[in-house]
Every structure is written in C-alpha cells, then in structure tokens.
Design a protein around this motif. Structure first.
Motif, PDB file in Angstrom:
ATOM      1  N   ALA A  65       0.934  -1.346  -0.191  1.00  0.00           N
ATOM      2  CA  ALA A  65      -0.287   0.225   0.223  1.00  0.00           C
ATOM      3  C   ALA A  65       0.834   1.625  -0.172  1.00  0.00           C
ATOM      4  O   ALA A  65       0.192   1.930  -0.500  1.00  0.00           O
ATOM      5  CB  ALA A  65      -1.048  -0.271   1.143  1.00  0.00           C
ATOM      6  N   ASN A  66       2.155   1.004   0.444  1.00  0.00           N
ATOM      7  CA  ASN A  66       3.354   2.602   0.108  1.00  0.00           C
ATOM      8  C   ASN A  66       3.698   2.626  -1.170  1.00  0.00           C
ATOM      9  O   ASN A  66       3.575   3.769  -0.691  1.00  0.00           O
ATOM     10  CB  ASN A  66       4.299   2.249   1.495  1.00  0.00           C
ATOM     11  N   ALA A  67       3.296   1.885  -2.357  1.00  0.00           N
ATOM     12  CA  ALA A  67       3.581   1.936  -3.351  1.00  0.00           C
ATOM     13  C   ALA A  67       2.581   2.860  -4.175  1.00  0.00           C
ATOM     14  O   ALA A  67       1.501   2.839  -4.089  1.00  0.00           O
ATOM     15  CB  ALA A  67       3.804   0.679  -4.335  1.00  0.00           C
ATOM     16  N   SER A  68       3.720   3.894  -5.025  1.00  0.00           N
ATOM     17  CA  SER A  68       2.546   5.005  -5.757  1.00  0.00           C
ATOM     18  C   SER A  68       1.069   4.354  -7.058  1.00  0.00           C
ATOM     19  O   SER A  68       2.641   3.834  -6.815  1.00  0.00           O
ATOM     20  CB  SER A  68       3.519   6.411  -6.545  1.00  0.00           C
ATOM     21  N   VAL A  69       0.042   4.304  -6.199  1.00  0.00           N
ATOM     22  CA  VAL A  69      -0.423   3.654  -7.747  1.00  0.00           C
ATOM     23  C   VAL A  69      -0.727   4.983  -8.488  1.00  0.00           C
ATOM     24  O   VAL A  69      -0.754   4.888  -9.246  1.00  0.00           O
ATOM     25  CB  VAL A  69      -1.894   3.913  -6.668  1.00  0.00           C
ATOM     26  N   THR A  70      -0.473   6.187  -7.738  1.00  0.00           N
ATOM     27  CA  THR A  70      -0.284   7.245  -9.333  1.00  0.00           C
ATOM     28  C   THR A  70       0.748   6.805 -10.339  1.00  0.00           C
ATOM     29  O   THR A  70       0.247   6.261 -11.411  1.00  0.00           O
ATOM     30  CB  THR A  70       0.117   8.575  -8.214  1.00  0.00           C
ATOM     31  N   ALA A  71       2.140   6.715 -10.048  1.00  0.00           N
ATOM     32  CA  ALA A  71       2.895   6.552 -10.857  1.00  0.00           C
ATOM     33  C   ALA A  71       2.832   4.920 -11.044  1.00  0.00           C
ATOM     34  O   ALA A  71       2.585   4.917 -12.840  1.00  0.00           O
ATOM     35  CB  ALA A  71       4.004   5.808 -10.524  1.00  0.00           C
ATOM     36  N   LEU A  72       1.841   4.013 -10.662  1.00  0.00           N
ATOM     37  CA  LEU A  72       1.442   2.344 -11.353  1.00  0.00           C
ATOM     38  C   LEU A  72       0.868   3.248 -12.648  1.00  0.00           C
ATOM     39  O   LEU A  72       0.845   2.331 -13.551  1.00  0.00           O
ATOM     40  CB  LEU A  72       0.640   1.483 -10.510  1.00  0.00           C
ATOM     41  N   VAL A 148     -10.542   0.393 -14.073  1.00  0.00           N
ATOM     42  CA  VAL A 148      -9.838   0.912 -11.771  1.00  0.00           C
ATOM     43  C   VAL A 148     -11.636   0.969 -11.552  1.00  0.00           C
ATOM     44  O   VAL A 148     -12.304   1.200 -12.350  1.00  0.00           O
ATOM     45  CB  VAL A 148      -9.310   1.784 -11.953  1.00  0.00           C
ATOM     46  N   SER A 149     -11.140   0.472 -10.102  1.00  0.00           N
ATOM     47  CA  SER A 149     -12.347   0.739  -9.530  1.00  0.00           C
ATOM     48  C   SER A 149     -13.050   1.272  -8.868  1.00  0.00           C
ATOM     49  O   SER A 149     -12.429   2.949  -9.031  1.00  0.00           O
ATOM     50  CB  SER A 149     -11.780  -0.950  -7.546  1.00  0.00           C
ATOM     51  N   GLU A 150     -13.745   1.665  -8.220  1.00  0.00           N
ATOM     52  CA  GLU A 150     -14.543   3.019  -7.570  1.00  0.00           C
ATOM     53  C   GLU A 150     -13.262   3.512  -6.944  1.00  0.00           C
ATOM     54  O   GLU A 150     -13.300   5.271  -6.847  1.00  0.00           O
ATOM     55  CB  GLU A 150     -15.358   3.073  -7.088  1.00  0.00           C
ATOM     56  N   SER A 151     -12.708   3.107  -5.884  1.00  0.00           N
ATOM     57  CA  SER A 151     -11.639   3.505  -5.324  1.00  0.00           C
ATOM     58  C   SER A 151     -10.847   3.995  -5.487  1.00  0.00           C
ATOM     59  O   SER A 151     -10.554   4.718  -5.251  1.00  0.00           O
ATOM     60  CB  SER A 151     -11.321   2.580  -3.963  1.00  0.00           C
ATOM     61  N   VAL A 152      -9.846   3.270  -6.713  1.00  0.00           N
ATOM     62  CA  VAL A 152      -8.815   3.853  -7.171  1.00  0.00           C
ATOM     63  C   VAL A 152      -9.477   5.518  -8.194  1.00  0.00           C
ATOM     64  O   VAL A 152      -8.617   6.472  -8.273  1.00  0.00           O
ATOM     65  CB  VAL A 152      -8.345   2.768  -8.073  1.00  0.00           C
ATOM     66  N   HIS A 153     -10.479   5.610  -8.658  1.00  0.00           N
ATOM     67  CA  HIS A 153     -11.173   6.502  -9.336  1.00  0.00           C
ATOM     68  C   HIS A 153     -11.095   7.489  -8.348  1.00  0.00           C
ATOM     69  O   HIS A 153     -10.666   8.982  -9.033  1.00  0.00           O
ATOM     70  CB  HIS A 153     -11.860   6.014 -10.273  1.00  0.00           C
ATOM     71  N   THR A 154     -11.365   6.931  -7.387  1.00  0.00           N
ATOM     72  CA  THR A 154     -12.010   8.141  -6.065  1.00  0.00           C
ATOM     73  C   THR A 154     -11.017   8.640  -5.515  1.00  0.00           C
ATOM     74  O   THR A 154     -10.812  10.362  -5.631  1.00  0.00           O
ATOM     75  CB  THR A 154     -12.985   7.814  -5.305  1.00  0.00           C
ATOM     76  N   GLY A 155      -9.840   8.103  -5.299  1.00  0.00           N
ATOM     77  CA  GLY A 155      -8.336   8.576  -4.150  1.00  0.00           C
ATOM     78  C   GLY A 155      -7.616   9.275  -5.980  1.00  0.00           C
ATOM     79  O   GLY A 155      -6.853  10.253  -5.309  1.00  0.00           O
ATOM     80  N   ILE A 156      -7.547   8.607  -6.832  1.00  0.00           N
ATOM     81  CA  ILE A 156      -6.096   8.875  -7.955  1.00  0.00           C
ATOM     82  C   ILE A 156      -6.843   9.670  -8.939  1.00  0.00           C
ATOM     83  O   ILE A 156      -6.603  10.820  -9.133  1.00  0.00           O
ATOM     84  CB  ILE A 156      -5.478   8.067  -8.122  1.00  0.00           C
ATOM     85  N   VAL A 157      -7.372   8.714  -9.447  1.00  0.00           N
ATOM     86  CA  VAL A 157      -8.360   9.551 -10.932  1.00  0.00           C
ATOM     87  C   VAL A 157      -8.923  10.540 -11.035  1.00  0.00           C
ATOM     88  O   VAL A 157      -8.300  11.306 -12.415  1.00  0.00           O
ATOM     89  CB  VAL A 157      -8.520   8.123 -11.651  1.00  0.00           C
ATOM     90  N   ARG A 158      -9.670  10.868 -10.090  1.00  0.00           N
ATOM     91  CA  ARG A 158     -10.741  11.904 -10.630  1.00  0.00           C
ATOM     92  C   ARG A 158      -9.872  13.476  -9.723  1.00  0.00           C
ATOM     93  O   ARG A 158     -10.244  14.409 -10.795  1.00  0.00           O
ATOM     94  CB  ARG A 158     -11.340  12.212  -9.788  1.00  0.00           C
ATOM     95  N   HIS A 159      -8.595  13.311 -10.178  1.00  0.00           N
ATOM     96  CA  HIS A 159      -7.419  14.283  -9.126  1.00  0.00           C
ATOM     97  C   HIS A 159      -7.379  14.797 -10.214  1.00  0.00           C
ATOM     98  O   HIS A 159      -6.206  16.042 -10.301  1.00  0.00           O
ATOM     99  CB  HIS A 159      -6.885  14.603  -8.241  1.00  0.00           C
TER     100      HIS A 159
END
Length: 286
Positions: A65-72, A148-159
């Motif tokens: 979980a400490n790895a960057s999802v944005t970079a991924l 991507v899942s809803e949580s990934v969109h909410t936390g990363i993509v929508r920004h």
C-alpha cells in the motif's frame, strides 16, 4: 491465515489465450511477465513490495500500500501500450498479445496454502472477466484496455494527475455474480455511440406536423369549423349578376353618342348593369 492487509491489486490477462497452441502460449506467457516487470519497474515498484500469483493466461500482483498508485497508473497508460506495440510489430499474427488490465485497492489476506482471500480481490477479478472490458479491448487499436475500481478513481484518477487524464475515464457498471459493480473504463465505452432514445420525442422549433388542432368548444368564442365557414359565406357580398358591369365612383363620365342601359347620359355615380352599347345607338351588345 494472515490478517487482511491493505493492498493495491494489479491484474493483467491475455486475450484469446486458449485459442493458441502450446508453443504460442509459452511465448505469450513470457511476454506477459516481461510487460508486467517492465511496467512495475517503470513505476518505481521494487520486487520486495510485490507478491505475484500465476494464473496461466493472467498474472495477479499484490502491491504494498505504500507504493505509488499514481505512478503505477501512469506507467500502465504509457508503458504497456508502447511495449505491446514493440512486441506485436515483430510477431506473427498467431503470436500477437493483447491485454486486459484492472487496478483496484482493498484488503487481502494470505492463507496457509499461500492463497489470497478477500472480497475486494474477488471484485477485481470480476471486473477483469467482465464482458464490457472484453468488448472494449476488441474495439481498441493499442492492444490494451484498462479498468479501475471506484476506490482508485475516487482516490487518484478524478484528481487529474499528470499523465492520468480524468476525462479519459468513463463510469461503467458491470454485472457479476456479486451483483452490479461500478468501475471506470479508460477510453471509449463499447457501444456508447448507439442511440437508445425514443425517436420523435423532441420537436424542432418552428416545424409543423401538417395537422391543425380542432378548436375547443369550451373556450369562449370558439366555434366549430363548419359554423365558421357558414359565417364567412354569409358575410361575403353577393355575386353580381351576369353581364357587363361598370362602377363609377364619382365625377361625371360621359359617353359620346352612347346609350347606356336606356336613355341615360352623363351618369355621375353608382352601378350600371344590363346591356351596354358603346359607340352609338342600337349598336351590337358588348
């Protein structure tokens, strides 16, 4: 079984894997592992932060979980299409590799058989197997379809981070054994251009259908079409009798040597009807 731990889940699956023979499948698996390793390396995710499970035609990665999802996500959107293009341009038609991908987050536990357990993982697998994602890949030219899942969109993509355009992701709902799952598809949604709206539901301003509504009898002053026509006929002046008709609105017109309707000369006004003789008495009627 270990306690559930928060993880980033990455799934990659080969399209039409079972249609290939053994030699081709072995080649495709090597390409799949190579693409996954290069992508995670590009994202700066060290091997010590990953757990991998082999599923034959797919690979599953549990990422710390400490790895960057944005970079991924950025690496998946740029590195995977580039790698697939480089591989496929040199491969035969039977060795072309096309991938479906899913990125999700959630809690996953590892049991005593090194198996992975967790409802979030199950949901990610349902997204990977969804017909919508399969259809999206069939319509793509870059050999890769990502969801991507809803949580990934909410936390990363929508920004709208650099390299991850939020406008390129579209909300979708897929059916699964666990009920409808909401997710976000990168790129065009398959079949989105179909028009399912009812035809003729909206009128064009200023257009006429060619039909006139009947007057309402309960509206003051409204009359049926038949009565309106009858009144119009009654108000119309009576048709003049047959024959020549002269209208004189004033002055004193004279007809030299003419006989008008008898022995009347110099008519000063009014309407003269009947036989009119011009140019002399007893001439032929005009």
């Amino acid at each position: 079984m270990t306690d559930p731990v928060s993880r980033t889940i990455l799934l990659l699956d080969i399209e039409k894997y079972s249609d290939r023979d053994d030699i081709e499948q072995a080649y495709l698996r090597r390409m799949l592992y190579d693409v996954a390793d290069r992508t995670l390396e590009r994202a700066g995710i060290d091997e010590r932060l990953r757990l991998r499970a082999d599923r034959g035609d797919s690979v599953m990665e549990l990422i710390d979980a400490n790895a960057s999802v944005t970079a991924l996500l950025r690496a998946l959107l740029t590195e995977v299409p580039t790698q697939l293009h480089a591989v496929n341009r040199m491969a035969s038609s039977s060795a072309q590799i096309r991938l479906r991908g899913v990125v999700a987050t959630g809690y996953v536990a590892v049991d005593e058989h090194d198996g992975w357990v967790g409802s979030d993982l199950n949901h990610a697998c349902r997204l990977l197997d969804a017909q919508l994602l399969r259809a999206a890949l069939r319509e793509r030219t870059d050999d890769f379809a990502l969801c991507v899942s809803e949580s990934v969109h909410t936390g990363i993509v929508r920004h709208d981070h650099a390299g991850i355009p939020a406008e390129d992701f579209h909300a979708v709902t897929v059916d699964s054994k666990n009920g409808p799952l909401r997710a976000w598809l990168h790129g065009p949604v398959p079949g989105a251009g179909d028009d399912h709206s009812e035809k003729g539901g909206t009128s064009v301003p200023g257009a006429s259908s060619g039909e006139r509504p009947a007057p309402r009898r309960d509206r003051p002053g409204a009359q049926a079409p038949g009565s309106q026509a009858a009144e119009a006929r009654e108000a119309r002046p009576a048709a003049p009798p047959a024959g020549a008709v002269f209208h004189f609105d004033g002055g004193a017109p004279t007809f030299g040597g003419s006989l008008v309707g008898g022995d009347q000369h110099g008519v000063s006004g009014g309407q003269v009807t009947g036989d009119v003789h011009l140019g002399g008495s007893g001439g032929e009627s005009a």
